[in-house]
Design a protein around this motif. Structure first.
Motif, PDB file in Angstrom:
ATOM      1  N   LEU A 288       0.862  -1.184   0.000  1.00  0.00           N
ATOM      2  CA  LEU A 288       0.000   0.000   0.000  1.00  0.00           C
ATOM      3  C   LEU A 288       0.893   1.227   0.000  1.00  0.00           C
ATOM      4  CD1 LEU A 288      -2.959  -0.498   2.459  1.00  0.00           C
ATOM      5  CD2 LEU A 288      -3.057   0.076   0.039  1.00  0.00           C
ATOM      6  N   THR A 289       1.796   1.279  -0.952  1.00  0.00           N
ATOM      7  CA  THR A 289       2.788   2.336  -0.859  1.00  0.00           C
ATOM      8  C   THR A 289       2.245   3.660  -1.375  1.00  0.00           C
ATOM      9  OG1 THR A 289       3.644   1.622  -2.961  1.00  0.00           O
ATOM     10  CG2 THR A 289       4.717   0.778  -1.002  1.00  0.00           C
ATOM     11  N   ALA A 290       2.704   4.715  -0.751  1.00  0.00           N
ATOM     12  CA  ALA A 290       2.237   6.046  -1.114  1.00  0.00           C
ATOM     13  C   ALA A 290       2.994   6.542  -2.338  1.00  0.00           C
ATOM     14  CB  ALA A 290       2.442   6.993   0.049  1.00  0.00           C
ATOM     15  N   THR A 291       2.262   7.054  -3.293  1.00  0.00           N
ATOM     16  CA  THR A 291       2.917   7.656  -4.446  1.00  0.00           C
ATOM     17  C   THR A 291       2.861   9.173  -4.306  1.00  0.00           C
ATOM     18  OG1 THR A 291       0.809   7.462  -5.578  1.00  0.00           O
ATOM     19  CG2 THR A 291       2.450   5.780  -6.045  1.00  0.00           C
ATOM     20  N   LEU A 292       3.670   9.860  -5.100  1.00  0.00           N
ATOM     21  CA  LEU A 292       3.664  11.322  -5.052  1.00  0.00           C
ATOM     22  C   LEU A 292       2.619  11.856  -6.032  1.00  0.00           C
ATOM     23  CD1 LEU A 292       7.386  12.497  -4.862  1.00  0.00           C
ATOM     24  CD2 LEU A 292       5.693  12.334  -3.045  1.00  0.00           C
ATOM     25  N   GLY A 293       1.769  12.727  -5.548  1.00  0.00           N
ATOM     26  CA  GLY A 293       0.736  13.294  -6.401  1.00  0.00           C
ATOM     27  C   GLY A 293       1.227  14.533  -7.130  1.00  0.00           C
ATOM     28  N   THR A 294       0.442  14.965  -8.091  1.00  0.00           N
ATOM     29  CA  THR A 294       0.811  16.146  -8.879  1.00  0.00           C
ATOM     30  C   THR A 294       0.158  17.388  -8.296  1.00  0.00           C
ATOM     31  OG1 THR A 294      -1.115  15.861 -10.262  1.00  0.00           O
ATOM     32  CG2 THR A 294       0.908  14.746 -10.960  1.00  0.00           C
ATOM     33  N   ALA A 295       0.454  18.543  -8.906  1.00  0.00           N
ATOM     34  CA  ALA A 295      -0.156  19.795  -8.470  1.00  0.00           C
ATOM     35  C   ALA A 295      -1.669  19.743  -8.666  1.00  0.00           C
ATOM     36  CB  ALA A 295       0.444  20.966  -9.238  1.00  0.00           C
ATOM     37  N   LYS A 296      -2.086  19.006  -9.703  1.00  0.00           N
ATOM     38  CA  LYS A 296      -3.515  18.896  -9.952  1.00  0.00           C
ATOM     39  C   LYS A 296      -4.186  18.108  -8.826  1.00  0.00           C
ATOM     40  CE  LYS A 296      -6.599  17.336 -13.654  1.00  0.00           C
ATOM     41  NZ  LYS A 296      -6.862  15.944 -13.259  1.00  0.00           N
TER      42      LYS A 296
ATOM     43  N   THR B  41       0.945  24.156  -2.830  1.00  0.00           N
ATOM     44  CA  THR B  41       0.267  23.840  -4.083  1.00  0.00           C
ATOM     45  C   THR B  41       0.704  22.496  -4.641  1.00  0.00           C
ATOM     46  OG1 THR B  41       1.992  25.064  -5.222  1.00  0.00           O
ATOM     47  CG2 THR B  41      -0.060  26.255  -4.743  1.00  0.00           C
ATOM     48  N   ASP B  42       1.860  22.001  -4.209  1.00  0.00           N
ATOM     49  CA  ASP B  42       2.303  20.687  -4.655  1.00  0.00           C
ATOM     50  C   ASP B  42       3.180  20.078  -3.540  1.00  0.00           C
ATOM     51  OD1 ASP B  42       4.729  21.993  -4.759  1.00  0.00           O
ATOM     52  OD2 ASP B  42       4.609  22.328  -6.926  1.00  0.00           O
ATOM     53  N   THR B  43       3.849  18.949  -3.859  1.00  0.00           N
ATOM     54  CA  THR B  43       4.624  18.274  -2.808  1.00  0.00           C
ATOM     55  C   THR B  43       6.034  18.861  -2.665  1.00  0.00           C
ATOM     56  OG1 THR B  43       5.285  16.600  -4.411  1.00  0.00           O
ATOM     57  CG2 THR B  43       3.369  16.111  -3.031  1.00  0.00           C
ATOM     58  N   GLY B  44       6.318  19.932  -3.384  1.00  0.00           N
ATOM     59  CA  GLY B  44       7.613  20.592  -3.236  1.00  0.00           C
ATOM     60  C   GLY B  44       8.476  20.447  -4.480  1.00  0.00           C
ATOM     61  N   ARG B  45       9.269  21.490  -4.776  1.00  0.00           N
ATOM     62  CA  ARG B  45      10.149  21.453  -5.944  1.00  0.00           C
ATOM     63  C   ARG B  45      11.585  21.572  -5.464  1.00  0.00           C
ATOM     64  NH1 ARG B  45       6.086  24.709  -6.452  1.00  0.00           N
ATOM     65  NH2 ARG B  45       7.319  26.575  -6.036  1.00  0.00           N
ATOM     66  N   SER B  46      12.419  20.602  -5.912  1.00  0.00           N
ATOM     67  CA  SER B  46      13.806  20.652  -5.448  1.00  0.00           C
ATOM     68  C   SER B  46      14.710  21.156  -6.552  1.00  0.00           C
ATOM     69  CB  SER B  46      14.268  19.265  -4.992  1.00  0.00           C
ATOM     70  OG  SER B  46      14.440  18.432  -6.112  1.00  0.00           O
ATOM     71  N   SER B  47      15.795  21.759  -6.139  1.00  0.00           N
ATOM     72  CA  SER B  47      16.817  22.211  -7.094  1.00  0.00           C
ATOM     73  C   SER B  47      18.162  22.051  -6.397  1.00  0.00           C
ATOM     74  CB  SER B  47      16.561  23.675  -7.487  1.00  0.00           C
ATOM     75  OG  SER B  47      16.438  24.475  -6.322  1.00  0.00           O
ATOM     76  N   ASP B  48      19.232  22.351  -7.129  1.00  0.00           N
ATOM     77  CA  ASP B  48      20.556  22.311  -6.525  1.00  0.00           C
ATOM     78  C   ASP B  48      20.870  20.893  -6.008  1.00  0.00           C
ATOM     79  OD1 ASP B  48      22.973  23.192  -5.658  1.00  0.00           O
ATOM     80  OD2 ASP B  48      22.209  24.219  -3.862  1.00  0.00           O
TER      81      ASP B  48
END
Lengths: 330, 305, 593
Positions: free
Chosen positions: C49-57, C125-132
């Motif tokens: 029952l693993t959790a997936t990452l959802g989109t902004a929608k 608004t979403d699960t977060g945006r990573s950079s660097d």
């Protein structure tokens, strides 16, 4: 009379002081560390020490005991785990870090349940015990006497937890005659209050009535042969009135004293009955706090239980003095 | 002598005595009986053989799994033999009750005798201690004491010895139990002290020891006996209550209070299991109480008209 | 004195006994396991029952409606104990996470549809945006999110909430934010660099405007979206931070707000008029009120609920399980069975832990693995409803989980195989110690089951019941003279990221690596994995490493734990939250009768 009351009060204070000291000392010998529990399993040694310091647990036991007594008389300010102050007005029984509230509040919240249980059970004890005892005495030697004595003896021999479950099975689970036992505040629904406590009252009353029945039977038999009852009857009082007026009076003194002890014990919390029926009263609070090593609550409930015993025993003694002219207060 | 005659004339008393003796014999002969019966009190029969317990641990057969093989059924969960557990549980109860009562009788007698005879300051101190002990919630103390003893006196690499569990229980019961006996004896001794025969002994230069042991002691054995018969069933009850609350004698020593507590957990699915220890304790304590009544009446002709 | 004859005295006694015997004719459990069929329900806890990452929608509100849900009414929640903490930065347990969703919101959260969890943006608004390379994470807050007094929730409030996790008094909560934001080994080191909001703001969290939160981490972090769903990632408004009082009465952002909280008595929630359904993809606001009561014995509550008496039909529990007293009966009666709410308990597993420093020989640990009586142990604990037998260290709820069974053994144990391994051991072992929390009688019985099994293999098992409050201290700290103990544990969030690095690295202290597992090869591989910034790669590498660890048998897997709770007949929408492992309060509604 006044002198006697003062002396009794001083004695009571001394007894309570000794009990508080004993409870305090005993729980300092306990293996678990309240600071560690308050801080949580992830704390390192330094953090535990900081919490211990803010809780005042690093001070000598005697000093902590002094603080406690001071708070009891004059109130005090207690430091929370994170260093913020908590005001605890007199009579301050300390602050429970496990319950997040002053011990006195925790006790006050649960006291109505214990009070309801104790008061109802006492009524059952007195009505059943004295009723059975006097009836048996008046009809001594008959089949009624034997049956009643046997009945109370079973009460004295049965275990509350066994009888409690058995009756719960029969009356609640199998037949649905009674609702699930529990405490509902009298204010919110007197019907639910009585229905929820009916079974605990009966069980507690039945189990404790035997001592009363036996004592009242013996007392009654003895005083029936005392001179003044015979005189009264000779003076022309009817048998029944003579019994009521003098016999019951003479037989009353030891009963009142026993009632005092019983009331004291019940008001301090009926541990097993509350556990069996799931009544959230002082008895359950006490047992839970021992299990959770919640020192302030343990000492608070011990002190409360002892307080009731001391007070009710003293009250009973005073009452006896008024009831029985032969008793002198010394 | 008249006392024994009175006792022997009391049919209820004699019946109760027989019941008590039967219990004692059963307890003493428990190893023999279980050997003949072919089961012991500690083996997990229900877990070792398939088909006896359901996956949740309840007996498969009705009425708690009573069968020709397991006379009183099986313990839910561990699947031990109920009959063997009951027999051995009786030993636990009797050992604690007899030993604690003996210590109480000894302590109570010595204190009551000495304090009653000396009076004065000793009596004041005595009264104070009695008041403290009477007001102390004993059950709470016992609850709190058990982990203290376990961690302070037992090596972490060892099981807590069974003798230590018994000793702690016996000592705590004794520490609180002596008060009623000592208080009664004190009063009795105080009134005896003023009687002529004690005065005479004192005048003839008898030592205190002589007066206490030779003159006073023989005159107080009746209240001591009455107290013993009252105390013993009380301790059986208290020991079971402690086990019910979870702080009595530990597994795997069989114990009636623990059986009842386990019975309470499976009460709705397997009420049979609770009935055996429940009724056994009831009968056991009832027999002791009846015997106590009989002894009291035989000793105290005043109540027996 | 008149003596009553034995006959008359015996009458009441016999009558009592007879009455009790009459009521005691129990049915028996029936041939359950004898023929191997008609087993009681085994709660499916071993499924993925693993959790997936959802989109902004996915992150947009409102939450998908619960089928058949109705509005209005009061849901009664009867739990045994009050919450020890309501302060969002102090809550650190599955059920607390789940229930606090009623009044608290986080940056991200799990949206559950048909029992399947998807991680979505909550306040963000979403699960977060990573950079660097995973060193910088950016979150944008939604429009229309507000506190219970109508004021908008800003990035400053999020920052302040997370800063609180550094402060003294917050040791109880998870320590990931302090460790990650300062690049420290543990919390103690972190708080030396920054000690909470009293000493000013934390530079590592940037709030360029009221809608944006930027986290700067000294080292790459891959699991920030999951950490952002923890209760400690809830916003706190500085002017409403009442210190210790906040722990009993926090300020609400969710669909409900706290109307009254009487410590250890009751907690009443009312609708929060400033919560907008269209901003929230997770929560519902079906009931008018939630009334929690505390202190009632579970058995009594369960009897009322299952038999529909008193307030039972409107009552549910979020903390308590069906008491063992009533379980078998509820299984038999279809009406009652319908009121049971069962499911996997999040990512929890129950295992037998072995102190590897004391039981250093892998052959001995293998012997323990083989002799461990899984079937018998589960039987005394309550049976199949506790969950399925486990063969892996991590729970099937973890992202990327693979099933493996390195040393297969039948559930009742294999004493012969255990003896073979004991014979291969370099030093002979004849005594082991087993410690357990002495808070429930079934734990005493479990100890007896183990004594029996070890005894059959020729090992004397010394059992040590320990005070519950002192257990952690005695087993983990100091000399800790115990070899074995049972542990029910969960990863902090359902990815492999916290399991091995936070528990099986030999350089960790005794509190984290309680079993003192030590394998230089594993340490080296963990160091390599630590530098991976990509969440997928990192998870895959950790899953592979798990089997290397388990080849050493540092612990013996026992159960993927399951829970069985109960609800009244008027309570709708009750299901076990797949991540938090208890009835999800935010989906509940009251059926109109």
């Amino acid at each position: 009379m006044t002198g006697y009351v003062v002396r009794r009060a001083l004695q009571a204070v001394a007894v309570l002081l000794a009990i508080t000291a004993t409870a305090f000392g005993l729980f300092f010998a306990a293996p678990s560390d309240p600071a560690l529990i308050a801080c949580g399993p992830k704390c390192d040694t330094g953090q535990v020490e900081a919490v211990r310091h803010s809780m005042g647990l690093d001070r000598p036991v005697a000093a902590q005991f002094g603080d406690y007594l001071g708070g009891l008389v004059a109130g005090r300010t207690i430091t929370d785990v994170d260093g913020s102050p908590i005001d605890c007005p007199a009579p301050c029984l300390g602050y429970s870090y496990a319950l997040h509230q002053p011990v006195l509040d925790a006790i006050a919240d649960r006291f109505p349940a214990t009070l309801s249980l104790a008061a109802g059970a006492l009524v059952v004890i007195v009505v059943l015990g004295v009723g059975v005892g006097f009836t048996a005495a008046l009809r001594r030697g008959t089949r009624t006497d034997r049956l009643l004595s046997g009945f109370t003896l079973v009460g004295a021999s049965v275990q509350i937890y066994f009888l409690g479950y058995a009756l719960q099975y029969l009356l609640v689970y199998a037949t649905g005659a009674l609702p699930v036992p529990g405490y509902t505040p009298f204010g919110s629904s007197p019907g639910a209050w009585a229905a929820g406590l009916a079974l605990p009252w009966l069980v507690l009353g039945f189990v404790n009535a035997a001592v009363f029945a036996r004592l009242s039977r013996v007392q009654m038999l003895e005083s029936m042969h005392e001179g003044y009852v015979r005189t009264a009857r000779a003076r022309g009082l009817s048998t029944l009135r003579a019994h009521l007026k003098y016999t019951a009076r003479g037989a009353g003194a030891p009963l009142v004293q026993l009632l005092g002890l019983e009331a004291g014990a019940l008001f301090g919390g009926a541990f097993i009955t509350e556990t069996v029926f799931g009544i959230d009263g002082i008895g359950k609070l006490a047992v839970d706090s021992v299990v959770q090593n919640d020192l302030p609550t343990v000492v608070g409930t011990v002190l409360l239980a002892a307080f009731f015993v001391v007070v009710f025993v003293a009250l009973a003694d005073l009452l006896v003095a008024r009831l029985d002219p032969r008793v002198r207060l010394v | 002598m008249s006392t024994i005659r009175a006792l022997r004339a009391d049919r209820t008393g004699m019946a109760a005595l027989c019941a008590v003796l039967l219990f004692v014999v059963l307890a003493l002969a428990a190893p023999l009986i279980t050997a003949l019966y072919g089961k012991n009190a500690t083996e997990h029969y229900g877990q070792n053989a398939p088909g006896l317990l359901s996956p949740e641990g309840l007996p498969v057969l009705p009425n708690g799994g009573i069968s020709g093989e397991f006379w009183f059924g099986l313990e839910p969960g561990l699947g031990r033999d109920v009959f063997a557990q009951l027999l051995y549980g009786m030993r636990t109860s009797l050992v604690v009750a007899v030993a604690a009562t003996a210590v109480i009788a000894l302590l109570g007698t010595v204190l009551g005798l000495v304090v009653g005879y000396l009076g004065g300051l000793a009596e004041r101190a005595f009264t104070f201690v009695c008041n403290v002990l009477l007001a102390f919630p004993t059950l709470l103390l016992l609850l709190a004491l058990s982990p203290v003893v376990k961690t302070r006196f037992v090596d972490p690499g060892e099981n807590e010895p069974v003798w230590m569990q018994f000793t702690v229980l016996i000592l705590v019961f004794a520490a609180f139990g002596w008060v009623p006996l000592a208080m009664v004896l004190r009063t009795t001794v105080k009134s005896l002290r003023e009687r002529e025969f004690i005065e005479a002994a004192r005048a003839s230069g008898a030592s205190r020891w002589h007066i206490l042991v030779r003159e006073l002691l023989p005159n107080i054995w009746a209240p001591i006996l009455v107290n013993v018969t009252l105390t013993l069933p009380g301790i059986v009850t208290a020991e079971a209550a402690l086990s019910y609350l979870g702080v009595g004698i530990d597994e795997p020593v069989p114990d009636w209070g623990r059986m009842i507590s386990r019975g309470a957990e499976v009460f709705y699915d397997d009420p049979t299991y609770m009935v055996f220890p429940g009724v056994t304790i009831l009968v056991f304590v009832l027999a002791f109480n009846l015997l106590g009544d009989a002894v009291r009446d035989a000793l105290d002709p005043r109540t027996a008209h | 004195m008149p003596r009553f004859s034995p006959r008359t005295a015996a009458v009441p006694a016999l009558a009592t006994a007879a009455a009790l015997l009459l009521c005691s004719c129990s049915a028996g459990a029936g041939k359950g396991d004898g023929d191997g069929k008609a087993n009681p329900t085994e709660v499916r806890s071993g499924q993925r029952l693993t959790a997936t990452l959802g989109t902004a929608k996915d992150s947009r509100g409102p939450a998908p409606a619960v089928a058949g849900a109705q509005s209005g009414g009061t849901v009664k929640v009867a739990n045994l104990n009050d919450y020890s903490h309501l302060d969002p930065q102090k809550i650190y347990a599955g059920e607390g996470y789940s229930t606090s969703l009623l009044w608290g919101r986080q940056l991200t959260q799990y949206q559950v549809v048909d029992g399947k969890p998807v991680l979505v943006g909550d306040l963000a608004t979403d699960t977060g945006r990573s950079s660097d390379g995973g060193r910088t994470w950016t979150y944008t807050l939604k429009d229309g999110i507000a506190w219970e007094d109508g004021q908008p929730i800003t990035s400053e409030h999020v920052k302040y909430g997370i800063e609180r996790t550094f402060a003294p008094g917050f040791e109880l909560g998870p320590s990931y934010w302090p460790e990650w934001l300062t690049g420290s080994e543990d919390r103690s080191a972190a708080v030396k660099k920054y000690a909470g909001p009293k000493g000013g703001g934390l530079d590592a969290i940037e709030t360029p405007d009221a809608k944006t939160v930027v986290f700067h981490f000294p080292e790459p972090q891959s699991d920030v979206p999951y950490m952002a769903a923890q209760s400690s990632s809830s916003p706190v408004r500085p002017d409403k931070d009442t210190g210790t009082a906040y722990d009993t009465h926090p300020f609400a952002t969710g669909p409900y707000r706290i109307a009254e909280h009487k410590q250890n008595q009751g907690l009443a929630l009312e609708r929060n008029p400033h919560w907008k359904a269209e901003t929230d993809p997770i929560r519902h606001q079906y009931a008018d009120r939630f009334e929690f009561t505390f202190g009632k014995k579970i058995l009594n509550t369960a009897q009322e609920v299952l038999n529909g008496r008193g307030a039972g039909p409107d009552t549910v529990t979020t903390k308590s399980e069906v008491p063992p007293e009533l379980y078998a009966q509820a299984e038999r009666d279809p009406k009652k069975k319908a009121l049971l709410v069962a499911g996997s308990r999040g990512a929890y597993t129950n295992d037998l832990y072995i102190k590897n420093s004391r039981v250093a020989d892998p052959e001995v640990r293998k012997a323990i693995h083989y002799l461990f009586p899984r079937e018998q142990a589960r039987q005394v604990l309550g049976g199949p409803r506790l969950g399925e037998f486990a063969t892996t260290l991590s729970s099937p709820a973890v992202v990327g989980w693979k099933k493996y069974d390195l040393y297969p053994v039948k559930p009742s144990g294999d004493i012969e195989k255990a003896k073979e391994h004991l014979a291969k051991a370099k030093t002979k072992v004849d005594t082991l110690t087993y410690a357990y929390e002495a808070d429930a009688p079934e734990k005493d019985r479990l100890a007896q089951v183990l004594v029996d099994a070890f005894g059959k293999a020729g090992i004397k098992l010394v059992v040590k019941p320990l005070d519950k409050a002192a257990f952690t201290n005695e087993v983990f700290r100091g000399p800790a003279p115990y070899d074995l103990w049972m542990s029910t544990n969960s990863v902090d969030w359902p990815t492999p990221a916290t399991l091995l690095p936070d528990g099986y690295d030999s350089r960790l202290d005794a509190l984290s690596n309680g079993i003192r597992y030590s394998n230089p090869k594993v340490d080296k591989e963990l160091d390599r994995i630590r530098t991976i910034g990509d969440a997928q790669q990192k998870a895959a590498a950790l899953i592979d490493l798990e089997q290397v660890v388990m080849a050493d048998v540092p612990v013996v897997p026992f159960l993927y734990t399951a829970v069985t709770q109960f609800r009244g007949q008027n309570i709708g929408g009750a299901a076990i939250h797949p991540i938090y492992g208890s009835v999800a309060a935010a989906d509940l509604y009251l059926k109109k009768s």
